[in-house]
Design an enzyme around this catalytic site. Structure first.
Site, PDB file in Angstrom:
ATOM      1  N   ASP A 175       0.826  -1.196   0.000  1.00  0.00           N
ATOM      2  CA  ASP A 175       0.000   0.000   0.000  1.00  0.00           C
ATOM      3  C   ASP A 175       0.868   1.257   0.000  1.00  0.00           C
ATOM      4  O   ASP A 175       1.940   1.272   0.605  1.00  0.00           O
ATOM      5  CB  ASP A 175      -0.876  -0.025   1.257  1.00  0.00           C
ATOM      6  CG  ASP A 175      -2.140   0.772   1.074  1.00  0.00           C
ATOM      7  OD1 ASP A 175      -2.370   1.279  -0.043  1.00  0.00           O
ATOM      8  OD2 ASP A 175      -2.890   0.899   2.040  1.00  0.00           O
TER       9      ASP A 175
ATOM     10  N   ASN B 122       1.377   3.375  -2.992  1.00  0.00           N
ATOM     11  CA  ASN B 122       1.908   3.825  -4.289  1.00  0.00           C
ATOM     12  C   ASN B 122       1.346   5.206  -4.661  1.00  0.00           C
ATOM     13  O   ASN B 122       2.069   6.081  -5.138  1.00  0.00           O
ATOM     14  CB  ASN B 122       1.528   2.852  -5.405  1.00  0.00           C
ATOM     15  CG  ASN B 122       2.142   1.475  -5.216  1.00  0.00           C
ATOM     16  OD1 ASN B 122       3.048   1.320  -4.415  1.00  0.00           O
ATOM     17  ND2 ASN B 122       1.647   0.493  -5.947  1.00  0.00           N
TER      18      ASN B 122
ATOM     19  N   TRP C  27       2.789   7.933  -2.468  1.00  0.00           N
ATOM     20  CA  TRP C  27       4.198   8.148  -2.842  1.00  0.00           C
ATOM     21  C   TRP C  27       4.265   9.109  -4.036  1.00  0.00           C
ATOM     22  O   TRP C  27       5.074  10.052  -4.054  1.00  0.00           O
ATOM     23  CB  TRP C  27       4.839   6.798  -3.199  1.00  0.00           C
ATOM     24  CG  TRP C  27       6.297   6.867  -3.507  1.00  0.00           C
ATOM     25  CD1 TRP C  27       7.322   6.652  -2.639  1.00  0.00           C
ATOM     26  CD2 TRP C  27       6.889   7.177  -4.789  1.00  0.00           C
ATOM     27  NE1 TRP C  27       8.527   6.814  -3.287  1.00  0.00           N
ATOM     28  CE2 TRP C  27       8.291   7.134  -4.603  1.00  0.00           C
ATOM     29  CE3 TRP C  27       6.390   7.483  -6.045  1.00  0.00           C
ATOM     30  CZ2 TRP C  27       9.188   7.379  -5.645  1.00  0.00           C
ATOM     31  CZ3 TRP C  27       7.284   7.735  -7.074  1.00  0.00           C
ATOM     32  CH2 TRP C  27       8.659   7.684  -6.871  1.00  0.00           C
TER      33      TRP C  27
ATOM     34  N   ARG D 174      -0.432   8.961 -10.398  1.00  0.00           N
ATOM     35  CA  ARG D 174      -0.511   7.712  -9.634  1.00  0.00           C
ATOM     36  C   ARG D 174       0.195   6.568 -10.370  1.00  0.00           C
ATOM     37  O   ARG D 174       0.787   5.691  -9.762  1.00  0.00           O
ATOM     38  CB  ARG D 174      -1.990   7.316  -9.416  1.00  0.00           C
ATOM     39  CG  ARG D 174      -2.732   8.230  -8.466  1.00  0.00           C
ATOM     40  CD  ARG D 174      -4.182   7.761  -8.303  1.00  0.00           C
ATOM     41  NE  ARG D 174      -4.263   6.473  -7.634  1.00  0.00           N
ATOM     42  CZ  ARG D 174      -4.158   6.295  -6.323  1.00  0.00           C
ATOM     43  NH1 ARG D 174      -3.976   7.321  -5.533  1.00  0.00           N
ATOM     44  NH2 ARG D 174      -4.245   5.084  -5.804  1.00  0.00           N
TER      45      ARG D 174
ATOM     46  N   SER E 101     -10.205  -7.725  -5.167  1.00  0.00           N
ATOM     47  CA  SER E 101     -11.484  -7.799  -5.880  1.00  0.00           C
ATOM     48  C   SER E 101     -12.217  -6.467  -5.786  1.00  0.00           C
ATOM     49  O   SER E 101     -13.148  -6.218  -6.546  1.00  0.00           O
ATOM     50  CB  SER E 101     -12.333  -8.952  -5.321  1.00  0.00           C
ATOM     51  OG  SER E 101     -12.256  -8.971  -3.922  1.00  0.00           O
TER      52      SER E 101
ATOM     53  N   ASN F 239     -10.510  -3.554  -6.118  1.00  0.00           N
ATOM     54  CA  ASN F 239      -9.746  -2.570  -6.909  1.00  0.00           C
ATOM     55  C   ASN F 239     -10.394  -2.241  -8.259  1.00  0.00           C
ATOM     56  O   ASN F 239     -10.036  -1.245  -8.893  1.00  0.00           O
ATOM     57  CB  ASN F 239      -8.300  -3.032  -7.134  1.00  0.00           C
ATOM     58  CG  ASN F 239      -7.404  -2.876  -5.914  1.00  0.00           C
ATOM     59  OD1 ASN F 239      -6.401  -3.566  -5.761  1.00  0.00           O
ATOM     60  ND2 ASN F 239      -7.755  -1.951  -5.014  1.00  0.00           N
ATOM     61  N   TRP F 240     -11.385  -3.056  -8.679  1.00  0.00           N
ATOM     62  CA  TRP F 240     -12.103  -2.723  -9.924  1.00  0.00           C
ATOM     63  C   TRP F 240     -12.838  -1.402  -9.784  1.00  0.00           C
ATOM     64  O   TRP F 240     -13.228  -0.793 -10.786  1.00  0.00           O
ATOM     65  CB  TRP F 240     -13.121  -3.814 -10.275  1.00  0.00           C
ATOM     66  CG  TRP F 240     -12.521  -5.159 -10.551  1.00  0.00           C
ATOM     67  CD1 TRP F 240     -12.618  -6.261  -9.750  1.00  0.00           C
ATOM     68  CD2 TRP F 240     -11.763  -5.569 -11.708  1.00  0.00           C
ATOM     69  NE1 TRP F 240     -11.946  -7.317 -10.327  1.00  0.00           N
ATOM     70  CE2 TRP F 240     -11.419  -6.926 -11.525  1.00  0.00           C
ATOM     71  CE3 TRP F 240     -11.329  -4.909 -12.865  1.00  0.00           C
ATOM     72  CZ2 TRP F 240     -10.668  -7.643 -12.450  1.00  0.00           C
ATOM     73  CZ3 TRP F 240     -10.586  -5.630 -13.794  1.00  0.00           C
ATOM     74  CH2 TRP F 240     -10.272  -6.978 -13.578  1.00  0.00           C
TER      75      TRP F 240
ATOM     76  N   ARG G  48     -11.655   1.334  -8.901  1.00  0.00           N
ATOM     77  CA  ARG G  48     -10.788   2.463  -9.263  1.00  0.00           C
ATOM     78  C   ARG G  48     -11.089   2.919 -10.693  1.00  0.00           C
ATOM     79  O   ARG G  48     -11.790   2.241 -11.421  1.00  0.00           O
ATOM     80  CB  ARG G  48      -9.327   2.050  -9.127  1.00  0.00           C
ATOM     81  CG  ARG G  48      -9.035   1.680  -7.683  1.00  0.00           C
ATOM     82  CD  ARG G  48      -7.585   1.631  -7.402  1.00  0.00           C
ATOM     83  NE  ARG G  48      -7.394   1.397  -5.982  1.00  0.00           N
ATOM     84  CZ  ARG G  48      -6.280   1.625  -5.309  1.00  0.00           C
ATOM     85  NH1 ARG G  48      -5.226   2.094  -5.951  1.00  0.00           N
ATOM     86  NH2 ARG G  48      -6.193   1.394  -4.033  1.00  0.00           N
TER      87      ARG G  48
ATOM     88  N   ARG H  75       1.999  -5.010   6.317  1.00  0.00           N
ATOM     89  CA  ARG H  75       1.277  -3.988   5.552  1.00  0.00           C
ATOM     90  C   ARG H  75       2.030  -2.674   5.643  1.00  0.00           C
ATOM     91  O   ARG H  75       2.406  -2.230   6.726  1.00  0.00           O
ATOM     92  CB  ARG H  75      -0.150  -3.800   6.058  1.00  0.00           C
ATOM     93  CG  ARG H  75      -0.875  -2.749   5.208  1.00  0.00           C
ATOM     94  CD  ARG H  75      -2.348  -2.755   5.311  1.00  0.00           C
ATOM     95  NE  ARG H  75      -2.910  -1.868   4.290  1.00  0.00           N
ATOM     96  CZ  ARG H  75      -4.183  -1.799   3.967  1.00  0.00           C
ATOM     97  NH1 ARG H  75      -5.037  -2.577   4.577  1.00  0.00           N
ATOM     98  NH2 ARG H  75      -4.598  -0.974   3.040  1.00  0.00           N
TER      99      ARG H  75
END
Ligand code: FPP
Length: 214
Positions: free
Chosen positions: A2, A4, A7, A15, A48, A50-51, A53, A162
Site C-alpha cells: 500500500d 503507491n 508516494w 498515480r 477484488s 480494486n475494480w 478504481r 502492511r
C-alpha cells in the site's frame, strides 16, 4: 503493497508513476526475500475491490502486470521460483489469462521458493467459495474449508506485512491470518527496501508464538 498513490502524490507525479515504482519495489523485494530464505512470499497486487478504481488506473495496473510477467518470468524460471496465483483470474483479459497460464506452467516444476500473486483476490469471497465447495463434499469444518481455499497447497501464514501506515487487513488472507504475526509500517510501498523486510523478519523471529496454548 500500500502507498503507491501517496508516494506519487507527495512528488506531484501521476498515480501511474507510483505504481511503476511499486513494481520496481516488487522486483527488489522478491529477490531479497529469496536471498533471505523466505520460502513463500505472497503479494497483494490487485484486490477484488480494486475494480472500483478509475478505468485508467485499472488499465495501468493491468499493463504493469503484463509487463512484469513478460520481463521477469525468465528470472523466476532460472532461479527455481514457482509462481502461484490466488484469486479469481477469470475476470481478466484473455491475454493476461494466457500469460498467467504460461507462467504457471513454466514454473510448475520449480521447488526452490514460491511467489504467490493475489489477483482479483478477496478473502471473504475465497472463504465463501471454499465453504460452498466443502459443503458439496460433506461436512463444513475448519479443515475442509482450509482444504478448499486458494492457499490450500501453501504452508500456514507466518507473517503479514502492511505498508503505508494503514492498520487493517482489507480483505487479505483473513482466514489464513488466524495465527499470523502482523507487522505494520508507515513506509510507503515504493520506499520499502530489503532492510525493512529484514527488520520485519528480525521482529518476527523474536515473537513468542503460542497458537492459543501456553
Ligand atoms: C496500493 O497502493 C497498491 C495497489 C492497489 C496496487 C499494487 C500493485 C503494484 C505494486 C503493481 C502491480 C504488481 C505486480 C506484482 C506486477 P494505493 O494505490 O492504494 O496507494 P494509496 O493508498 O497511497 O493511494
Amino acid at each position: 503493497m500500500d502507498g503507491n498513490g501517496r508516494w506519487a502524490k507527495k512528488r506531484h507525479l501521476p498515480r501511474a508513476v507510483g505504481h511503476q515504482r511499486g513494481v520496481e519495489a516488487v522486483r527488489t523485494l522478491t529477490r531479497a526475500a529469496r536471498q533471505m530464505g523466505v520460502e513463500v512470499l505472497t503479494l497483494y497486487a490487485f484486490s477484488s475491490e480494486n475494480w472500483k478504481r478509475s478505468e485508467d488506473e485499472v488499465s495501468d495496473l493491468m499493463g504493469l502486470l503484463k509487463r512484469f510477467i513478460r520481463s521477469d518470468l525468465d528470472e523466476f524460471v532460472a532461479n527455481n521460483v514457482r509462481l502461484r496465483i490466488i484469486g479469481d483470474t477469470s475476470a481478466f483479459s484473455p491475454e493476461i489469462v494466457a500469460l498467467i497460464d504460461d507462467a504457471l506452467a513454466r514454473t510448475a516444476a520449480n521447488d526452490g521458493s514460491t511467489l504467490v500473486i493475489a489477483l482479483n483476490y478477496g478473502s471473504q469471497q475465497e472463504i465463501a467459495r471454499a465453504a460452498a465447495a466443502a459443503a458439496e463434499q460433506g461436512a463444513i469444518t475448519p479443515e475442509t474449508i482450509s482444504a478448499h481455499l486458494d492457499t490450500a497447497a501453501l504452508p500456514p501464514l507466518d507473517l503479514l506485512i502492511r505498508t503505508s501506515g494503514e492498520v487493517r487487513l482489507s480483505n487479505f488472507l483473513l482466514w489464513q491470518a488466524a495465527y499470523a504475526e502482523m507487522w505494520f509500517t508507515e513506509v510507503l510501498w515504493p520506499d520499502f527496501t530489503p532492510a525493512h523486510l529484514q527488520d520485519a523478519l528480525d521482529t518476527f523471529a523474536q515473537r513468542e508464538r503460542r497458537f492459543g496454548g501456553r
